[in-house]
Design a protein around this motif. Sequence first.
Motif, PDB file in Angstrom:
ATOM      1  N   GLU A 272      73.343  21.481  57.152  1.00  0.00           N
ATOM      2  CA  GLU A 272      73.953  22.784  57.422  1.00  0.00           C
ATOM      3  C   GLU A 272      73.336  23.396  58.675  1.00  0.00           C
ATOM      4  O   GLU A 272      72.172  23.152  58.996  1.00  0.00           O
ATOM      5  CB  GLU A 272      73.752  23.732  56.235  1.00  0.00           C
ATOM      6  N   VAL A 273      74.118  24.212  59.378  1.00  0.00           N
ATOM      7  CA  VAL A 273      73.645  24.900  60.570  1.00  0.00           C
ATOM      8  C   VAL A 273      73.343  26.343  60.176  1.00  0.00           C
ATOM      9  O   VAL A 273      74.164  27.030  59.576  1.00  0.00           O
ATOM     10  CB  VAL A 273      74.705  24.851  61.698  1.00  0.00           C
ATOM     11  N   LEU A 274      72.113  26.789  60.519  1.00  0.00           N
ATOM     12  CA  LEU A 274      71.647  28.113  60.124  1.00  0.00           C
ATOM     13  C   LEU A 274      71.412  29.001  61.338  1.00  0.00           C
ATOM     14  O   LEU A 274      71.053  28.516  62.412  1.00  0.00           O
ATOM     15  CB  LEU A 274      70.331  28.014  59.351  1.00  0.00           C
ATOM     16  N   LYS A 275      71.578  30.300  61.156  1.00  0.00           N
ATOM     17  CA  LYS A 275      71.226  31.291  62.169  1.00  0.00           C
ATOM     18  C   LYS A 275      69.851  31.819  61.800  1.00  0.00           C
ATOM     19  O   LYS A 275      69.639  32.290  60.686  1.00  0.00           O
ATOM     20  CB  LYS A 275      72.256  32.419  62.176  1.00  0.00           C
ATOM     21  N   VAL A 276      68.889  31.715  62.747  1.00  0.00           N
ATOM     22  CA  VAL A 276      67.499  32.078  62.490  1.00  0.00           C
ATOM     23  C   VAL A 276      67.056  33.135  63.504  1.00  0.00           C
ATOM     24  O   VAL A 276      67.408  33.058  64.678  1.00  0.00           O
ATOM     25  CB  VAL A 276      66.590  30.825  62.591  1.00  0.00           C
ATOM     26  N   ASP A 277      66.282  34.119  63.037  1.00  0.00           N
ATOM     27  CA  ASP A 277      65.705  35.144  63.904  1.00  0.00           C
ATOM     28  C   ASP A 277      64.407  34.576  64.492  1.00  0.00           C
ATOM     29  O   ASP A 277      63.455  34.313  63.764  1.00  0.00           O
ATOM     30  CB  ASP A 277      65.425  36.415  63.098  1.00  0.00           C
ATOM     31  N   THR A 278      64.359  34.403  65.825  1.00  0.00           N
ATOM     32  CA  THR A 278      63.189  33.776  66.457  1.00  0.00           C
ATOM     33  C   THR A 278      62.000  34.723  66.551  1.00  0.00           C
ATOM     34  O   THR A 278      60.882  34.287  66.763  1.00  0.00           O
ATOM     35  CB  THR A 278      63.538  33.280  67.871  1.00  0.00           C
ATOM     36  N   ARG A 279      62.213  36.033  66.408  1.00  0.00           N
ATOM     37  CA  ARG A 279      61.105  36.989  66.532  1.00  0.00           C
ATOM     38  C   ARG A 279      60.162  36.918  65.347  1.00  0.00           C
ATOM     39  O   ARG A 279      58.963  37.084  65.479  1.00  0.00           O
ATOM     40  CB  ARG A 279      61.651  38.413  66.680  1.00  0.00           C
ATOM     41  N   ASN A 280      60.704  36.661  64.127  1.00  0.00           N
ATOM     42  CA  ASN A 280      59.850  36.586  62.946  1.00  0.00           C
ATOM     43  C   ASN A 280      60.005  35.265  62.183  1.00  0.00           C
ATOM     44  O   ASN A 280      59.366  35.059  61.166  1.00  0.00           O
ATOM     45  CB  ASN A 280      60.125  37.774  62.013  1.00  0.00           C
ATOM     46  N   GLY A 281      60.869  34.382  62.665  1.00  0.00           N
ATOM     47  CA  GLY A 281      61.031  33.064  62.061  1.00  0.00           C
ATOM     48  C   GLY A 281      61.701  33.092  60.699  1.00  0.00           C
ATOM     49  O   GLY A 281      61.429  32.246  59.851  1.00  0.00           O
TER      50      GLY A 281
ATOM     51  N   THR B  57      63.069  22.190  57.195  1.00  0.00           N
ATOM     52  CA  THR B  57      62.728  21.781  58.552  1.00  0.00           C
ATOM     53  C   THR B  57      64.006  21.751  59.377  1.00  0.00           C
ATOM     54  O   THR B  57      64.996  21.146  58.961  1.00  0.00           O
ATOM     55  CB  THR B  57      62.063  20.396  58.564  1.00  0.00           C
ATOM     56  N   LEU B  58      63.979  22.397  60.542  1.00  0.00           N
ATOM     57  CA  LEU B  58      65.157  22.477  61.398  1.00  0.00           C
ATOM     58  C   LEU B  58      65.103  21.405  62.484  1.00  0.00           C
ATOM     59  O   LEU B  58      64.071  20.783  62.697  1.00  0.00           O
ATOM     60  CB  LEU B  58      65.247  23.873  62.019  1.00  0.00           C
ATOM     61  N   SER B  59      66.215  21.221  63.196  1.00  0.00           N
ATOM     62  CA  SER B  59      66.321  20.166  64.211  1.00  0.00           C
ATOM     63  C   SER B  59      65.297  20.327  65.338  1.00  0.00           C
ATOM     64  O   SER B  59      64.924  19.361  65.980  1.00  0.00           O
ATOM     65  CB  SER B  59      67.732  20.141  64.795  1.00  0.00           C
ATOM     66  N   SER B  60      64.803  21.538  65.576  1.00  0.00           N
ATOM     67  CA  SER B  60      63.814  21.765  66.636  1.00  0.00           C
ATOM     68  C   SER B  60      62.384  21.515  66.158  1.00  0.00           C
ATOM     69  O   SER B  60      61.445  21.551  66.943  1.00  0.00           O
ATOM     70  CB  SER B  60      63.918  23.201  67.149  1.00  0.00           C
ATOM     71  N   GLY B  61      62.202  21.323  64.846  1.00  0.00           N
ATOM     72  CA  GLY B  61      60.872  21.101  64.297  1.00  0.00           C
ATOM     73  C   GLY B  61      60.306  22.323  63.590  1.00  0.00           C
ATOM     74  O   GLY B  61      59.280  22.233  62.927  1.00  0.00           O
ATOM     75  N   ALA B  62      60.954  23.468  63.731  1.00  0.00           N
ATOM     76  CA  ALA B  62      60.487  24.697  63.076  1.00  0.00           C
ATOM     77  C   ALA B  62      60.726  24.599  61.568  1.00  0.00           C
ATOM     78  O   ALA B  62      61.693  23.992  61.119  1.00  0.00           O
ATOM     79  CB  ALA B  62      61.222  25.906  63.637  1.00  0.00           C
TER      80      ALA B  62
ATOM     81  N   LEU C  58      70.390  26.495  64.436  1.00  0.00           N
ATOM     82  CA  LEU C  58      69.794  25.164  64.358  1.00  0.00           C
ATOM     83  C   LEU C  58      70.222  24.473  63.074  1.00  0.00           C
ATOM     84  O   LEU C  58      70.459  25.125  62.052  1.00  0.00           O
ATOM     85  CB  LEU C  58      68.265  25.265  64.408  1.00  0.00           C
ATOM     86  N   GLN C  59      70.257  23.147  63.106  1.00  0.00           N
ATOM     87  CA  GLN C  59      70.660  22.359  61.947  1.00  0.00           C
ATOM     88  C   GLN C  59      69.461  22.032  61.064  1.00  0.00           C
ATOM     89  O   GLN C  59      68.371  21.773  61.554  1.00  0.00           O
ATOM     90  CB  GLN C  59      71.331  21.070  62.413  1.00  0.00           C
ATOM     91  N   VAL C  60      69.693  22.027  59.739  1.00  0.00           N
ATOM     92  CA  VAL C  60      68.649  21.664  58.781  1.00  0.00           C
ATOM     93  C   VAL C  60      68.552  20.143  58.751  1.00  0.00           C
ATOM     94  O   VAL C  60      69.540  19.453  58.501  1.00  0.00           O
ATOM     95  CB  VAL C  60      68.980  22.203  57.372  1.00  0.00           C
ATOM     96  N   THR C  61      67.354  19.601  59.028  1.00  0.00           N
ATOM     97  CA  THR C  61      67.174  18.151  59.008  1.00  0.00           C
ATOM     98  C   THR C  61      66.510  17.675  57.721  1.00  0.00           C
ATOM     99  O   THR C  61      66.694  16.538  57.317  1.00  0.00           O
ATOM    100  CB  THR C  61      66.320  17.674  60.203  1.00  0.00           C
ATOM    101  N   GLU C  62      65.735  18.555  57.073  1.00  0.00           N
ATOM    102  CA  GLU C  62      65.037  18.140  55.859  1.00  0.00           C
ATOM    103  C   GLU C  62      64.775  19.342  54.962  1.00  0.00           C
ATOM    104  O   GLU C  62      64.248  20.355  55.404  1.00  0.00           O
ATOM    105  CB  GLU C  62      63.706  17.496  56.243  1.00  0.00           C
ATOM    106  N   THR C  63      65.184  19.236  53.706  1.00  0.00           N
ATOM    107  CA  THR C  63      64.885  20.255  52.703  1.00  0.00           C
ATOM    108  C   THR C  63      65.120  19.661  51.323  1.00  0.00           C
ATOM    109  O   THR C  63      65.814  18.652  51.185  1.00  0.00           O
ATOM    110  CB  THR C  63      65.733  21.532  52.903  1.00  0.00           C
ATOM    111  N   ASP C  64      64.526  20.253  50.313  1.00  0.00           N
ATOM    112  CA  ASP C  64      64.751  19.790  48.949  1.00  0.00           C
ATOM    113  C   ASP C  64      66.188  20.089  48.560  1.00  0.00           C
ATOM    114  O   ASP C  64      66.746  21.109  48.972  1.00  0.00           O
ATOM    115  CB  ASP C  64      63.795  20.502  47.983  1.00  0.00           C
ATOM    116  N   PRO C  65      66.808  19.229  47.736  1.00  0.00           N
ATOM    117  CA  PRO C  65      68.191  19.494  47.334  1.00  0.00           C
ATOM    118  C   PRO C  65      68.279  20.739  46.446  1.00  0.00           C
ATOM    119  O   PRO C  65      67.369  21.024  45.669  1.00  0.00           O
ATOM    120  CB  PRO C  65      68.599  18.234  46.568  1.00  0.00           C
ATOM    121  N   GLY C  66      69.370  21.483  46.622  1.00  0.00           N
ATOM    122  CA  GLY C  66      69.596  22.672  45.796  1.00  0.00           C
ATOM    123  C   GLY C  66      70.256  22.265  44.490  1.00  0.00           C
ATOM    124  O   GLY C  66      71.051  21.335  44.436  1.00  0.00           O
ATOM    125  N   LEU C  67      69.930  22.956  43.413  1.00  0.00           N
ATOM    126  CA  LEU C  67      70.527  22.676  42.120  1.00  0.00           C
ATOM    127  C   LEU C  67      71.501  23.783  41.754  1.00  0.00           C
ATOM    128  O   LEU C  67      71.320  24.938  42.147  1.00  0.00           O
ATOM    129  CB  LEU C  67      69.436  22.555  41.048  1.00  0.00           C
TER     130      LEU C  67
END
Length: 188
Positions: free
Chosen positions: A173-182, A156-161, A134-143
């Motif tokens: 960025e597009v991330l790989k996420v484990d759906t069993r434990n989030g 926050t990811l594109s699906s709302g998770a 899923l793609q990241v839609t909102e997060t604080d900028p990294g320093l």
Amino acid sequence: MANYSTNEFKGGLKVMLDGDPCSIVENELVKPGKGQAFNRVKLRNLMTGRVWERTFKSGDSLEAADVMELEMEYLYTDGDMWYFMKTDGSFEQYAVEKKALSDTEKWLKEQVAYTVTLWNDNVINVTPPNFIELQVTETDPGLKGDTAQGGSKPATLSSGAVVRVPLFINEGEVLKVDTRNGEYVSRA
């Protein structure tokens, strides 16, 4: 309909109990020093998701549940219902209610295959794949230099998770996420 004896109980077996389809989560055979052996079984109700423990005397049997698990592709939602399509070439569509989705709603992505559980031709449960991108839609900028302490921040990811990600992850960025434990696994 077939019956399963206690010696056939194993994890993942689908049985009917109190009029509802259930899945055996755990099965333990107990042989006390005195008395008859019994099975201590942990069951999950497929309709409500409730998990409980029950004991059965050795030799008892339960009716098999007429439950089918099919791979279906998520299509779209109209706000009230979510639509899935069979991937076997028939292109048959099923409308799914919110109660059948439960926690899966936050992992929905169009054109991804999900495991859909049918009972009496009604959808009772939708299970996401173990990993989803899923793609990241909102997060604080990294320093720069933020990775030294191995901290994390919410994204926050594109699906709302919302998942915890390392500090170097940025929006888009597009991330790989484990759906069993989030949990965040890696960049895709």
